[in-house]
Write a protein that holds these residues in place. Structure first.
Motif, PDB file in Angstrom:
ATOM      1  N   SER A 150      42.210  32.947  49.042  1.00  0.00           N
ATOM      2  CA  SER A 150      41.433  34.046  48.475  1.00  0.00           C
ATOM      3  C   SER A 150      40.033  34.075  49.081  1.00  0.00           C
TER       4      SER A 150
ATOM      5  N   GLY B 137      37.670  35.882  47.607  1.00  0.00           N
ATOM      6  CA  GLY B 137      36.806  35.947  46.437  1.00  0.00           C
ATOM      7  C   GLY B 137      35.954  37.206  46.396  1.00  0.00           C
ATOM      8  N   THR B 138      35.439  37.502  45.210  1.00  0.00           N
ATOM      9  CA  THR B 138      34.649  38.715  45.016  1.00  0.00           C
ATOM     10  C   THR B 138      33.362  38.707  45.824  1.00  0.00           C
TER      11      THR B 138
ATOM     12  N   LEU C   9      42.313  43.318  49.335  1.00  0.00           N
ATOM     13  CA  LEU C   9      41.983  42.508  48.164  1.00  0.00           C
ATOM     14  C   LEU C   9      43.041  42.658  47.074  1.00  0.00           C
TER      15      LEU C   9
ATOM     16  N   GLN D 148      40.379  41.611  42.263  1.00  0.00           N
ATOM     17  CA  GLN D 148      39.120  41.562  42.993  1.00  0.00           C
ATOM     18  C   GLN D 148      38.626  42.953  43.394  1.00  0.00           C
TER      19      GLN D 148
ATOM     20  N   THR E   9      32.981  44.926  44.446  1.00  0.00           N
ATOM     21  CA  THR E   9      33.631  45.347  45.689  1.00  0.00           C
ATOM     22  C   THR E   9      33.699  46.878  45.799  1.00  0.00           C
TER      23      THR E   9
ATOM     24  N   ASP F 279      31.620  39.889  38.143  1.00  0.00           N
ATOM     25  CA  ASP F 279      31.564  40.882  39.215  1.00  0.00           C
ATOM     26  C   ASP F 279      30.377  41.826  39.043  1.00  0.00           C
TER      27      ASP F 279
END
Length: 335
Positions: free
Chosen positions: A209, A211-212, A238, A242, A247, A321
């Motif tokens: 991953s 990741g964010t 993604l 995520q 994002t 996030d």
């Protein structure tokens, strides 16, 4: 355990006295640790071996690998100490077995040469060997490839790093996460943006991953390079969990930076339609992008929404996030 604490104390005292344990001593200690499953002591010895470029004999290496697996501990340090050994893992019934892959003598010889050239930092020789191995489909340990990539990246050799990356793709190897990150760094520095997307694709295919936080940075960075299509590709790669405020906001910013205000607004509306809560950072990006695109009516509309949200009741827990989004897009400096 008390007995092995004493052994490690003696091991440390030898070094303090200027007497460095040699390869034979380390092999004996690791083998003893395997018999008694004292993995903590084994790790101590392996760390010393790594720092002093010592390696295990193959039979001891196999015993150490089995001991770590039984104990449920990572074998990364063991493989770093012994990059010249390659191991095949996995059985269909879920049990794991280890066996040396020494079926091709040319692969073994070339792999040994690569290790020697790595120690000497002879990157040109490594490039030649690796290109030849790729042409002949000769197998090289993923741990060694990871080191080649990281060393080439650290020495500003993007073509060497790219060659090693292409080898991993062709041979279907899963390299270390640190090697993928090194590739992302070198390709961004050299503005090889299509390669950035390729690396992300391989990471996700390997089950790693991004990741964010990293995903947000990459999407926005490609947008700043006026590569919104590449930003969109990374976003699409993604997993759903995520595709969040951070994002989405990075992708919105990427479109605005590239001069496509309509696409940026459309992405914001898509985000809202999917019931993803817009962070204050999202509104900052949206308002700045719409203003730059001359969309006065929309600016007033969404400024009111932002103010209403800011004046509303604060939440006890803010999702990570949204925190990332607000940190990265806290002001109008996004453009």
């Amino acid at each position: 355990m008390g007995k092995y604490k004493e052994v490690i104390e003696i091991f440390n005292n030898m070094q303090e006295a200027g007497v460095q344990p040699d390869k034979a001593t380390c092999n004996i200690l690791v083998e003893k640790c395997c018999k008694t499953r004292e993995t903590w002591a084994m790790t101590h010895v392996l760390q010393y071996m790594k720092e002093n470029s010592l390696v295990l004999r193959y039979p001891v290496y196999v015993k150490a690998l089995e001991s770590l697996k039984i104990a449920g501990e990572s074998d990364i340090l063991l493989r770093q100490v012994n990059p010249h050994f390659s191991v095949e893992r996995g059985d269909k019934d879920g049990t794991e077995r280890c066996s040396a892959i020494i079926t091709d003598i040319n692969s073994v010889i070339d792999g040994g040469l690569v290790v020697i050239f790595l120690r000497r930092r002879n990157f040109i020789a490594i490039d030649c060997l690796l290109a030849g191995m790729m042409d002949k489909n000769l197998w090289l340990d993923a741990g060694i490839i990871s080191i080649i990539i990281e060393d080439n990246s650290a020495h500003s050799r993007p073509m060497g790093a790219l060659l090693a990356f292409e080898y991993t793709v062709k041979m279907g190897l899963r390299i270390e996460r640190s090697a993928y990150l090194a590739l992302l760094g070198v390709f961004i520095r050299t503005k090889s943006f299509p390669k950035v997307v390729c690396v992300v694709e391989e990471m996700i295919r390997a089950g790693i991953s991004i990741g964010t936080y990293l995903g947000t940075l990459l999407i926005y960075r490609l947008g700043c390079a006026r590569k919104p299509v590449s930003s969109g590709k990374i976003f699409d790669l993604l997993p759903d969990d995520q595709k969040n405020a951070a994002t989405y906001t990075a992708l919105i910013a990427a479109y605005f930076v590239s001069g496509n205000a309509d696409k940026g607004l459309q992405m914001f509306l898509t985000m809202r339609a999917k019931r993803i809560h817009a962070a204050l950072g999202t509104y900052n990006v949206l308002l700045a992008g719409l203003a730059k695109g001359g969309k006065v009516h929309e600016v007033e509309q969404f400024r009111k929404e932002k103010n209403m949200q800011a004046d509303g009741c604060s939440r006890d827990i803010v999702p990570i996030d949204e925190l990332i989004c607000d940190r990265l897009f806290a002001g109008d400096a996004a453009f």
